[in-house]
Design a protein around this motif. Sequence first.
Motif, mmCIF file in Angstrom:
data_model
loop_
_atom_site.group_PDB
_atom_site.id
_atom_site.type_symbol
_atom_site.label_atom_id
_atom_site.label_comp_id
_atom_site.label_asym_id
_atom_site.label_seq_id
_atom_site.Cartn_x
_atom_site.Cartn_y
_atom_site.Cartn_z
ATOM 1 N N THR A 180 21.150 -5.183 -23.073
ATOM 2 C CA THR A 180 20.237 -4.584 -22.101
ATOM 3 C C THR A 180 20.662 -4.951 -20.678
ATOM 4 O O THR A 180 20.849 -6.124 -20.357
ATOM 5 C CB THR A 180 18.788 -5.060 -22.336
ATOM 6 N N ASP A 212 12.112 -3.499 -26.295
ATOM 7 C CA ASP A 212 13.389 -3.450 -27.026
ATOM 8 C C ASP A 212 14.501 -4.046 -26.168
ATOM 9 O O ASP A 212 15.354 -3.349 -25.626
ATOM 10 C CB ASP A 212 13.702 -2.001 -27.397
ATOM 11 N N ASN A 219 9.087 -1.892 -21.910
ATOM 12 C CA ASN A 219 10.069 -1.692 -22.979
ATOM 13 C C ASN A 219 10.366 -3.037 -23.640
ATOM 14 O O ASN A 219 11.080 -3.868 -23.084
ATOM 15 C CB ASN A 219 11.360 -1.087 -22.410
ATOM 16 N N ALA A 241 10.210 -8.462 -22.538
ATOM 17 C CA ALA A 241 10.228 -7.026 -22.266
ATOM 18 C C ALA A 241 10.656 -6.770 -20.828
ATOM 19 O O ALA A 241 10.557 -7.654 -19.973
ATOM 20 C CB ALA A 241 8.849 -6.412 -22.517
#
Length: 215
Positions: free
Chosen positions: A192, A187, A185, A177
Amino acid sequence: MKQILLIGLGRFGKHVALKLNELGHQVMAVDKQEQRVDVILPYVTNAQIGDSTDEEFLSSLGVRNFDVCIVAIGDDFQSSLETTSMLKEMGAKLVVARAARDRHARFLLKNGADEIVYPEKQLACWTAIRYSSDHIFDYIAIDGDYAIFEVSIPKSWDKRTVGELDVRRVHNINIMAIKHNGIVNPDVTPDTVISAQDTMLVLGKNKDIQKCFHI
């Protein structure tokens, strides 16, 4: 929600009770000191004053009805040992006992404890790791080899994507995370983008994490 029997309301037991209440579990708290019981009563489902080494009293609590029995007695090892043993004899499903040293742990495990917790030892380990490096913000041990670290992000990783860094292949660790302004977060995808202003939670072997982040 679980039904939990908590025996021993010293400093450790009190904090356990408060957290269990926060998590929404139903807790029966027990201590032989009336003052301790009075303090914790507003935060538990029920509380009783009594000696957990008294077989008749312990039996009256309905030990079999609880999902977990936590023996948090810390100032009297003999009482902790007797309580742990009787809980198991009475059919407790899961007995978790507090230990202050390895020798105590061995006795407790031999006499009915299913799991052992070391509050002082575990906190000492966390403190040593957390404050011995500027890169670490939190730490959770998984077992002897693996752990989860919250670490600062290296400047060289700033504005780069997770896929570009490929840390799983290069460093043998997993990014679980990203934490931005205190918000976690989970996701995380190859697309990312990482910012050096954030922190991240990584999972891996201690030696791999230490090598990667120069801890």
